[in-house]
Design a protein around this motif. Structure first.
Motif, PDB file in Angstrom:
ATOM      1  N   HIS A 489      37.750 -30.549  -3.290  1.00 49.15           N
ATOM      2  CA  HIS A 489      38.893 -30.220  -2.421  1.00 49.15           C
ATOM      3  C   HIS A 489      39.698 -31.475  -2.108  1.00 49.15           C
ATOM      4  CE1 HIS A 489      41.069 -28.980   1.214  1.00 49.15           C
ATOM      5  NE2 HIS A 489      40.911 -27.730   0.798  1.00 49.15           N
ATOM      6  N   ASN A 490      39.027 -32.582  -1.841  1.00 47.63           N
ATOM      7  CA  ASN A 490      39.719 -33.834  -1.503  1.00 47.63           C
ATOM      8  C   ASN A 490      40.528 -34.365  -2.686  1.00 47.63           C
ATOM      9  OD1 ASN A 490      38.647 -33.816   1.071  1.00 47.63           O
ATOM     10  ND2 ASN A 490      36.928 -35.162   0.563  1.00 47.63           N
ATOM     11  N   GLU A 491      39.976 -34.265  -3.893  1.00 45.35           N
ATOM     12  CA  GLU A 491      40.686 -34.782  -5.065  1.00 45.35           C
ATOM     13  C   GLU A 491      41.921 -33.930  -5.386  1.00 45.35           C
ATOM     14  OE1 GLU A 491      40.115 -37.651  -6.649  1.00 45.35           O
ATOM     15  OE2 GLU A 491      38.625 -37.987  -5.086  1.00 45.35           O
ATOM     16  N   ILE A 492      41.810 -32.621  -5.207  1.00 45.38           N
ATOM     17  CA  ILE A 492      42.974 -31.753  -5.414  1.00 45.38           C
ATOM     18  C   ILE A 492      44.083 -32.115  -4.427  1.00 45.38           C
ATOM     19  CG2 ILE A 492      43.802 -29.367  -5.198  1.00 45.38           C
ATOM     20  CD1 ILE A 492      41.111 -28.451  -6.338  1.00 45.38           C
ATOM     21  N   ALA A 493      43.679 -32.356  -3.167  1.00 45.74           N
ATOM     22  CA  ALA A 493      44.664 -32.736  -2.146  1.00 45.74           C
ATOM     23  C   ALA A 493      45.205 -34.142  -2.398  1.00 45.74           C
ATOM     24  CB  ALA A 493      44.019 -32.656  -0.764  1.00 45.74           C
ATOM     25  N   LYS A 498      48.046 -28.121  -7.942  1.00 43.54           N
ATOM     26  CA  LYS A 498      47.665 -26.754  -7.597  1.00 43.54           C
ATOM     27  C   LYS A 498      46.215 -26.503  -8.021  1.00 43.54           C
ATOM     28  CE  LYS A 498      52.355 -24.936  -8.088  1.00 43.54           C
ATOM     29  NZ  LYS A 498      53.220 -23.955  -8.795  1.00 43.54           N
ATOM     30  N   PRO A 499      45.420 -25.817  -7.188  1.00 45.05           N
ATOM     31  CA  PRO A 499      44.020 -25.557  -7.532  1.00 45.05           C
ATOM     32  C   PRO A 499      43.843 -24.845  -8.867  1.00 45.05           C
ATOM     33  CG  PRO A 499      44.425 -25.043  -5.222  1.00 45.05           C
ATOM     34  CD  PRO A 499      45.769 -25.316  -5.847  1.00 45.05           C
ATOM     35  N   GLU A 500      44.819 -23.975  -9.224  1.00 45.32           N
ATOM     36  CA  GLU A 500      44.676 -23.241 -10.494  1.00 45.32           C
ATOM     37  C   GLU A 500      44.845 -24.154 -11.706  1.00 45.32           C
ATOM     38  OE1 GLU A 500      48.778 -22.079  -8.745  1.00 45.32           O
ATOM     39  OE2 GLU A 500      46.730 -22.441  -8.035  1.00 45.32           O
ATOM     40  N   VAL A 530      40.539 -22.259  -7.629  1.00 40.62           N
ATOM     41  CA  VAL A 530      40.031 -22.912  -8.829  1.00 40.62           C
ATOM     42  C   VAL A 530      39.475 -21.861  -9.788  1.00 40.62           C
ATOM     43  CG1 VAL A 530      38.254 -24.488  -9.683  1.00 40.62           C
ATOM     44  CG2 VAL A 530      39.521 -25.056  -7.605  1.00 40.62           C
ATOM     45  N   LYS A 531      39.718 -22.057 -11.087  1.00 48.62           N
ATOM     46  CA  LYS A 531      39.218 -21.131 -12.086  1.00 48.62           C
ATOM     47  C   LYS A 531      37.782 -21.487 -12.481  1.00 48.62           C
ATOM     48  CE  LYS A 531      43.806 -20.209 -13.995  1.00 48.62           C
ATOM     49  NZ  LYS A 531      44.670 -20.269 -15.203  1.00 48.62           N
ATOM     50  N   ILE A 532      37.036 -20.469 -12.900  1.00 47.29           N
ATOM     51  CA  ILE A 532      35.626 -20.674 -13.247  1.00 47.29           C
ATOM     52  C   ILE A 532      35.379 -20.134 -14.647  1.00 47.29           C
ATOM     53  CG2 ILE A 532      33.228 -20.221 -12.606  1.00 47.29           C
ATOM     54  CD1 ILE A 532      34.235 -19.667  -9.761  1.00 47.29           C
ATOM     55  N   ALA A 533      34.733 -20.949 -15.466  1.00 47.05           N
ATOM     56  CA  ALA A 533      34.371 -20.537 -16.827  1.00 47.05           C
ATOM     57  C   ALA A 533      32.872 -20.727 -17.028  1.00 47.05           C
ATOM     58  CB  ALA A 533      35.145 -21.358 -17.857  1.00 47.05           C
ATOM     59  N   ILE A 534      32.262 -19.803 -17.787  1.00 44.72           N
ATOM     60  CA  ILE A 534      30.851 -19.935 -18.161  1.00 44.72           C
ATOM     61  C   ILE A 534      30.797 -20.575 -19.535  1.00 44.72           C
ATOM     62  CG2 ILE A 534      28.665 -18.770 -18.537  1.00 44.72           C
ATOM     63  CD1 ILE A 534      29.616 -18.631 -15.689  1.00 44.72           C
ATOM     64  N   ASP A 535      30.216 -21.759 -19.589  1.00 44.17           N
ATOM     65  CA  ASP A 535      30.135 -22.502 -20.851  1.00 44.17           C
ATOM     66  C   ASP A 535      28.897 -22.080 -21.624  1.00 44.17           C
ATOM     67  OD1 ASP A 535      31.090 -24.243 -22.701  1.00 44.17           O
ATOM     68  OD2 ASP A 535      30.495 -26.075 -21.642  1.00 44.17           O
ATOM     69  N   HIS A 536      28.979 -22.143 -22.949  1.00 43.70           N
ATOM     70  CA  HIS A 536      27.865 -21.803 -23.846  1.00 43.70           C
ATOM     71  C   HIS A 536      27.299 -20.409 -23.528  1.00 43.70           C
ATOM     72  CE1 HIS A 536      28.143 -25.909 -25.085  1.00 43.70           C
ATOM     73  NE2 HIS A 536      27.742 -26.377 -23.934  1.00 43.70           N
ATOM     74  N   PHE A 537      28.193 -19.465 -23.288  1.00 43.44           N
ATOM     75  CA  PHE A 537      27.745 -18.111 -22.969  1.00 43.44           C
ATOM     76  C   PHE A 537      26.991 -17.522 -24.157  1.00 43.44           C
ATOM     77  CE2 PHE A 537      28.071 -13.534 -22.542  1.00 43.44           C
ATOM     78  CZ  PHE A 537      27.819 -13.342 -21.200  1.00 43.44           C
ATOM     79  N   GLY A 538      25.852 -16.909 -23.856  1.00 41.28           N
ATOM     80  CA  GLY A 538      25.016 -16.333 -24.907  1.00 41.28           C
ATOM     81  C   GLY A 538      23.813 -17.187 -25.242  1.00 41.28           C
ATOM     82  N   SER A 539      23.757 -18.410 -24.683  1.00 38.02           N
ATOM     83  CA  SER A 539      22.609 -19.280 -24.959  1.00 38.02           C
ATOM     84  C   SER A 539      21.463 -19.008 -24.006  1.00 38.02           C
ATOM     85  CB  SER A 539      23.017 -20.755 -24.834  1.00 38.02           C
ATOM     86  OG  SER A 539      23.453 -21.040 -23.518  1.00 38.02           O
ATOM     87  N   SER A 540      21.731 -18.238 -22.918  1.00 39.50           N
ATOM     88  CA  SER A 540      20.692 -17.934 -21.939  1.00 39.50           C
ATOM     89  C   SER A 540      20.650 -16.433 -21.713  1.00 39.50           C
ATOM     90  CB  SER A 540      20.974 -18.706 -20.641  1.00 39.50           C
ATOM     91  OG  SER A 540      19.909 -18.578 -19.747  1.00 39.50           O
ATOM     92  N   TYR A 541      20.438 -16.021 -20.460  1.00 40.68           N
ATOM     93  CA  TYR A 541      20.163 -14.607 -20.216  1.00 40.68           C
ATOM     94  C   TYR A 541      21.113 -13.991 -19.204  1.00 40.68           C
ATOM     95  CZ  TYR A 541      15.850 -16.214 -22.344  1.00 40.68           C
ATOM     96  OH  TYR A 541      14.937 -16.777 -23.188  1.00 40.68           O
ATOM     97  N   THR A 542      22.312 -14.544 -19.082  1.00 43.56           N
ATOM     98  CA  THR A 542      23.266 -13.971 -18.158  1.00 43.56           C
ATOM     99  C   THR A 542      23.657 -12.564 -18.617  1.00 43.56           C
ATOM    100  OG1 THR A 542      24.147 -16.159 -17.699  1.00 43.56           O
ATOM    101  CG2 THR A 542      25.487 -14.293 -17.031  1.00 43.56           C
ATOM    102  N   SER A 543      23.589 -11.615 -17.707  1.00 44.21           N
ATOM    103  CA  SER A 543      23.912 -10.229 -18.050  1.00 44.21           C
ATOM    104  C   SER A 543      25.377  -9.949 -17.768  1.00 44.21           C
ATOM    105  CB  SER A 543      23.036  -9.269 -17.237  1.00 44.21           C
ATOM    106  OG  SER A 543      23.351  -9.365 -15.864  1.00 44.21           O
ATOM    107  N   LEU A 544      25.883  -8.862 -18.356  1.00 44.64           N
ATOM    108  CA  LEU A 544      27.260  -8.456 -18.099  1.00 44.64           C
ATOM    109  C   LEU A 544      27.433  -8.030 -16.649  1.00 44.64           C
ATOM    110  CD1 LEU A 544      27.992  -6.465 -21.383  1.00 44.64           C
ATOM    111  CD2 LEU A 544      28.780  -8.757 -20.766  1.00 44.64           C
TER     112      LEU A 544
END
Length: 635
Positions: A489-493, A498-500, A530-544
């Motif tokens: 938050h401090n670095e964005i300010a 813009k956070p996006e 802020v936007k969120i991305a899941i990196d290396h999706f499919g390498s673990s067990y995250t469900s839909l």
């Protein structure tokens, strides 16, 4: 006669006596009286007349031949025969029955006066209370010959006195005593004190100094000593030992999400399991945090060590119920076997390298040390990190992603590099070591700062649209760190962006370690914009289902999903892309390095592509040149 009494002896002994002391001759002549006796002398019916130096009380005179205690004028009186200056005298002790005068008794100090032949002249009431029988000669108290006592007194006649330990007869058993003795011409004065509580406290503190206060295991100091001794024995007996280091996986996340009290309980449970599954001849120690070590003595082979570590890991992996939470602990174990030819530092360094090699494998892995180029590289990195972090050695490279159809830039990923000996090193070559040395959080904070600065620069130069975010990789440990959100938050300010414009790439395991805590963090990020991305999706067990519940903007498909494009894998990738898009989550295909993959992702309607076919990671200057060319197609 009174002038012949040693004045120093009088001051040190008789005047410090809580009892009144009289010394009288056989003819009842008063030779000496101390200050306490003067206070106890009754005005209406005095025991003696100091002015005439004679006893005055008839009953006291009658009892001079008796050596038994008796009561007179509210005084307890005892009479002891003494030989003084070749005359037979009587030492009379007067003790008031009132507790107000027991000043010296509260000092817990026994006083014993005896002559040159060892005959007891007098003892104070404190000593009389702890000694259950009457003592006439100093030999009756001592286990060792009294000559040692006399010798000690002679040696200390001209030096300062020092208390030293002594065993005494007829005193309470299992107690510890110290004494100090000094010669005063024709007499000795011995002081005795009970140091039992002090001795027990000293032992307790010594034991505490050797143990880890949380788990009760040996601490680092004891571990280092035992390792040194084990190496000496091993070399002498031509045997082998193994040093194993153990580090709990995801322990920081447990601490951050469930609280330190749960983390402490987990450490205690792990310590107990370790003690239950090693031999008594082996050493288990806690080095700090979630790091433990085991010294296995007299090992036979590498295989036997592997077997021990696997059995140990199986025991540690059993579920634990703590504070209503079921935890499934996993630990990474690394070990080094030696025949005593390596010193302590080298053995530890190699076991440490093996442990962090295990951490780079799947959770709960075991690894034995092998001397490799990567080990030497890790050692070199650690040596460089022993000094203050030199941020000038770090830099960011950038790799854009483009939309599949329009071939427009949709995000730019910031990639950390470390210039070691002038050559950029990839994170997989150094980041695990940086984490082990405790520098990861500082460096990730620096990455956020630099990424925000670069994004501000591109906005000012109007190189990309404001809707294009810069992607920052966030490790699981930093994701749960309490300073992560405030720093972001401090670095964005600070840079007034813009956070996006910021997208955070997190691993799937960030969401599975602690669902409640991870949901709170991702929600705060989404509320910030802020936007969120899941990196290396499919390498673990995250469900839909997880993608549906969390505020995820983008997933990046792991390249392993498309390493073999057979019918099964193709169907799986297409299903993931379709399901994510149904949830309004964009999909990025990573590792695009061939025309075949470009065509495949295009056919699957994948939203964006990233890889060498699009652009290799580049320095800031090269990337800005790429951006000025309006992201012309490279395939």
């Amino acid at each position: 006669m009174i002038n012949r009494i040693d004045t120093e002896l009088t001051e040190l002994f008789f005047n410090s006596h809580q009892a009144g002391v009289l010394i009288v001759s056989e003819s009842h002549r008063l030779l000496y009286s101390n200050e306490q006796a003067s206070r106890l002398n009754c005005k209406n019916n005095p025991l003696y007349c100091a002015h005439s130096e004679k006893l005055t009380h008839s009953k006291l005179k009658e009892h001079l031949q008796s050596h038994k205690k008796f009561t007179l004028n509210n005084l307890t009186i005892s009479i002891v025969p003494v030989e003084f200056n070749e005359q037979l005298c009587k030492l009379i002790k007067l003790k008031t029955n009132s507790p107000q005068n027991d000043v010296v008794s509260k000092l817990n100090l026994g006083l014993i006066s005896f002559d040159l032949n060892g005959n007891i002249i007098s003892t104070n009431d404190y000593f009389d209370d702890i000694c259950k029988r009457r003592i006439n000669h100093i030999e009756e108290l001592l286990y060792d010959p009294s000559s040692q006592i006399f010798k000690a007194a002679e040696q200390r006649a001209s030096t300062s006195c020092h208390w030293q330990s002594i065993k005494l007869k007829h005193l309470p058993r299992n107690h510890h005593y110290e004494y100090v003795i000094k010669k005063h011409h024709q007499h000795y004065l011995m002081q005795v004190r009970d140091v039992t509580q002090l001795t027990l406290k000293h032992r307790e503190l010594k034991q505490q100094a050797a143990l880890d206060p949380l788990t009760g295991l040996a601490n680092r100091q004891v571990f280092e000593d035992r390792l040194s001794q084990a190496l000496i024995r091993t070399k002498r007996n031509q045997q082998k030992i193994a040093l194993a280091l153990l580090d709990l996986d995801d322990f920081k996340q447990i601490n951050d999400s469930l609280g330190h009290h749960v983390g402490d309980q987990l450490l205690n449970a792990i310590a107990q399991r370790l003690k239950e599954h090693v031999r008594k001849s082996d050493t288990v120690a806690r080095l700090g945090g979630d790091e433990f070590c085991i010294i296995f003595e007299q090992v036979n082979s590498e295989q036997s060590v592997r077997t021990k570590l696997r059995k140990l890991n199986d025991a540690l992996s059993r579920p634990i119920m703590l504070q209503g939470h079921t935890l499934y602990p996993k630990a990474s174990l690394g070990a080094c076997i030696t025949d005593g030819q390596l010193d302590e530092n080298e053995v530890y360094k190699r076991a440490d390298a093996a442990m962090y090699g295990a951490k780079n494998m799947k959770r709960g892995s075991v690894k034995l040390h092998q001397v490799t180029e990567s080990f030497n590289h890790s050692s070199s990195i650690k040596e460089q990190l022993n000094n203050e972090i030199d941020y000038s050695q770090f830099e960011l490279f950038f790799q854009p992603s483009i939309t599949t159809n329009e071939q427009q830039i949709c995000s730019i990923e910031a990639l950390l590099r470390w210039r070691e000996n002038g050559k950029p090193s990839l994170p997989k070559e150094f980041f695990t070591v940086i984490e082990s040395e405790g520098h990861a959080n500082k460096i990730e904070s620096w990455v956020i700062h630099e990424a925000c600065r670069c994004r501000k620069t591109w906005a000012e130069k109007k190189l990309i649209e404001n809707t294009v975010p810069i992607s920052i990789n966030i490790s699981k440990s930093y994701f749960y760190h309490p300073n992560f959100l405030p720093h972001l938050h401090n670095e964005i300010a600070r840079f007034n962006i813009k956070p996006e414009m910021i997208e955070l790439d997190i691993e799937e395991s960030c969401l599975t370690s602690s669902e409640k805590k991870s949901f709170q963090i991702t929600k705060k990020l989404a509320d910030l914009g802020v936007k969120i991305a899941i990196d290396h999706f499919g390498s673990s067990y995250t469900s839909l289902r997880t993608l549906h519940e969390y505020p995820i903007n983008r997933i990046k498909l792991d390249r392993k999903l498309v390493s073999n494009l057979d019918t099964i894998n193709s169907s799986l990738v297409k299903s993931i892309i379709n399901a994510a898009q149904q949830l309004n989550i964009e999909v990025v295909g990573e590792g695009v390095e061939s025309d075949e993959l470009v065509d495949f992702y295009t056919d699957c309607s994948c939203d964006a592509l990233q890889g060498y076919m699009i652009s290799r990671p580049a320095k800031q200057q090269s990337l800005e040149l790429f951006l000025k060319n309006h992201c012309e197609a490279v395939y």
